[in-house]
Design an enzyme around this catalytic site. Structure first.
Site, mmCIF file in Angstrom:
data_model
loop_
_atom_site.group_PDB
_atom_site.id
_atom_site.type_symbol
_atom_site.label_atom_id
_atom_site.label_comp_id
_atom_site.label_asym_id
_atom_site.label_seq_id
_atom_site.Cartn_x
_atom_site.Cartn_y
_atom_site.Cartn_z
ATOM 1 N N LYS A 24 0.807 -1.226 0.000
ATOM 2 C CA LYS A 24 0.000 0.000 0.000
ATOM 3 C C LYS A 24 0.843 1.280 0.000
ATOM 4 O O LYS A 24 0.374 2.331 -0.421
ATOM 5 C CB LYS A 24 -0.952 -0.001 1.196
ATOM 6 C CG LYS A 24 -2.009 -1.095 1.103
ATOM 7 C CD LYS A 24 -3.357 -0.503 0.913
ATOM 8 C CE LYS A 24 -4.489 -1.492 0.703
ATOM 9 N NZ LYS A 24 -4.403 -2.772 1.376
ATOM 10 N N SER A 66 -9.090 0.013 6.875
ATOM 11 C CA SER A 66 -9.073 -0.910 8.009
ATOM 12 C C SER A 66 -7.650 -1.179 8.463
ATOM 13 O O SER A 66 -7.429 -1.924 9.402
ATOM 14 C CB SER A 66 -9.756 -2.218 7.620
ATOM 15 O OG SER A 66 -9.038 -2.827 6.581
ATOM 16 N N GLU A 110 -9.706 -13.980 -3.285
ATOM 17 C CA GLU A 110 -10.447 -13.392 -2.166
ATOM 18 C C GLU A 110 -10.662 -14.422 -1.073
ATOM 19 O O GLU A 110 -10.670 -15.621 -1.329
ATOM 20 C CB GLU A 110 -11.841 -12.956 -2.636
ATOM 21 C CG GLU A 110 -11.856 -11.744 -3.523
ATOM 22 C CD GLU A 110 -13.285 -11.403 -3.907
ATOM 23 O OE1 GLU A 110 -13.659 -10.246 -3.759
ATOM 24 O OE2 GLU A 110 -14.024 -12.307 -4.340
ATOM 25 N N GLY A 152 -15.704 -13.271 1.784
ATOM 26 C CA GLY A 152 -15.806 -11.970 1.117
ATOM 27 C C GLY A 152 -15.632 -12.140 -0.380
ATOM 28 O O GLY A 152 -14.731 -11.566 -0.976
ATOM 29 N N ASP A 156 -17.353 -11.195 -2.932
ATOM 30 C CA ASP A 156 -18.095 -10.259 -3.790
ATOM 31 C C ASP A 156 -17.421 -10.044 -5.134
ATOM 32 O O ASP A 156 -18.093 -9.953 -6.170
ATOM 33 C CB ASP A 156 -18.271 -8.917 -3.080
ATOM 34 C CG ASP A 156 -16.926 -8.332 -2.659
ATOM 35 O OD1 ASP A 156 -16.368 -8.831 -1.660
ATOM 36 O OD2 ASP A 156 -16.428 -7.420 -3.339
ATOM 37 N N SER A 188 1.217 -9.873 -0.213
ATOM 38 C CA SER A 188 0.871 -8.447 -0.228
ATOM 39 C C SER A 188 1.176 -7.693 1.064
ATOM 40 O O SER A 188 1.291 -6.475 1.040
ATOM 41 C CB SER A 188 -0.597 -8.280 -0.607
ATOM 42 O OG SER A 188 -1.422 -9.080 0.216
#
Ligand SMILES: *Cc1c(COP(=O)(O)O)cnc(C)c1O
Length: 319
Positions: free
Chosen positions: A52, A77, A203, A207, A209, A303
């Site tokens: 990030k 988060s 994923e 979760g 989606d 990650s």
């Protein structure tokens, strides 16, 4: 506004000297076990402990002098919060971070440690985007969301650009997916550099989606999923990331929590790499055997590595 490979090239120049060029790890044991050649891109060793920082630094370093003076606000988060807090510290930009009150304590403490002003909210009752937008207008701050932003997506794509530059052609690339910033940036880079490389988004099963959105080609959401992959508990892909995922990603798969934790401990033990549960999503999918990898050159993005060690008593049974 949709980012392209040129934007990833530009981001790569922008973050030189600020972000680490992270190492690529390999394991003879894993190669022997899978019959593949697996390359792990160690973003757990990135500054602030996750990829990030790439997107955060790319976005913040492009602020105008006026924006820099007024500051940045974001909601996250965890790892994006830390990344913005650190990038802002490096660049001298004031930063306000909206975090859920149940975010892992390590992530909140680290964010405050980098000098970010943390504002907590209740995940079940309040809308973090609305809080972020309100703070932006009240205090004149610039909102930099965690994934649905062209500079964020381009910055995240630099990890895959580095990986392919270092190891050469890949047949498959496994990428953890929350809001899809890392996945869409990775997929843009992989498609531009190695057109035959299939990018797989991963994923947590609770979760899923993104996987459902990918299959139905209609944006699907999930409400506050229960999973140890706290970095992938996002409600849905974004308005920028969803079309990019549809355009560039070959498949989306899911991993259940026990498998994820088992893989995480396996990475700790075999590669001596401290990876957090969300950070192990790509590795879990690559090693699960559900996507055939035998005989292939396979990239995996590890990650992040910001582990909440207070969870160990609950997790260790899955080792
Ligand atoms: C944020 C995060 C992800 C998911 O990234 P998105 O861009 O939201 O898809 C994956 N792994 C880790 C460790 C993260 O911090």
């Amino acid at each position: 506004m949709t980012p392209t490979f040129d934007d990833i090239e530009s981001a790569a120049k922008q973050i030189v000297g600020a972000a680490h060029k992270t190492p690529v790890a390999t394991s003879r044991t894993i190669n022997a076990r899978t019959g593949a050649e697996v390359f792990f891109k160690c973003e757990n060793l990135q500054r602030a402990g996750a990829f990030k920082f790439r997107g955060a630094y790319n976005a913040l370093s492009r602020f105008t002098p006026d924006e820099r003076r007024r500051g940045v606000v974001t909601f996250s988060s965890g790892n994006h919060a830390q990344a913005i807090a650190l990038a802002g510290q490096v660049l001298g930009i004031p930063r306000v971070i909206v975090m859920p009150s149940d975010a892992p304590e390590v992530k909140r403490i680290a964010t405050e440690g980098y000098g970010g002003e943390v504002i907590l909210y209740d995940r079940d009752k309040e809308d973090r985007e609305a809080i972020g937008k309100r703070l932006a207008s009240e205090r004149g701050l610039t909102l930099v969301p965690p994934y649905d932003h062209p500079h964020i997506i381009a910055g995240q794509g630099t990890a895959t650009r580095e990986l392919i530059e270092e190891v050469g052609a890949l047949d498959l690339l496994f990428v953890p997916c929350g809001g899809g910033g890392l996945l869409s940036g990775s997929a843009i880079a992989a498609n531009a550099m190695e057109a035959n490389c299939k990018v797989i988004g991963v994923e947590p099963a609770a979760g899923d989606d993104g996987a459902r959105s990918f299959r139905t080609k209609t944006l699907q959401t999930v409400n506050n999923p229960k999973t140890v992959a706290d970095g992938a508990r996002t409600p849905s892909l974004g308005s920028l990331t969803f079309p990019l995922v549809l355009q560039y990603v070959a498949d989306m798969v899911t991993v259940d929590d026990p498998t994820l934790l088992k893989t995480m401990f396996y990475l700790w033990e075999r590669l001596k790499l401290v990876v957090e549960p969300t950070g192990a999503l790509g590795a879990a999918a690559a090693l699960a055997g559900t996507t055939p990898i035998r005989g292939l050159r396979v990239g995996v993005i590890l990650s992040g590595g910001n582990v909440d060690l207070t969870q160990m008593p609950a997790w260790i049974q899955y080792r």
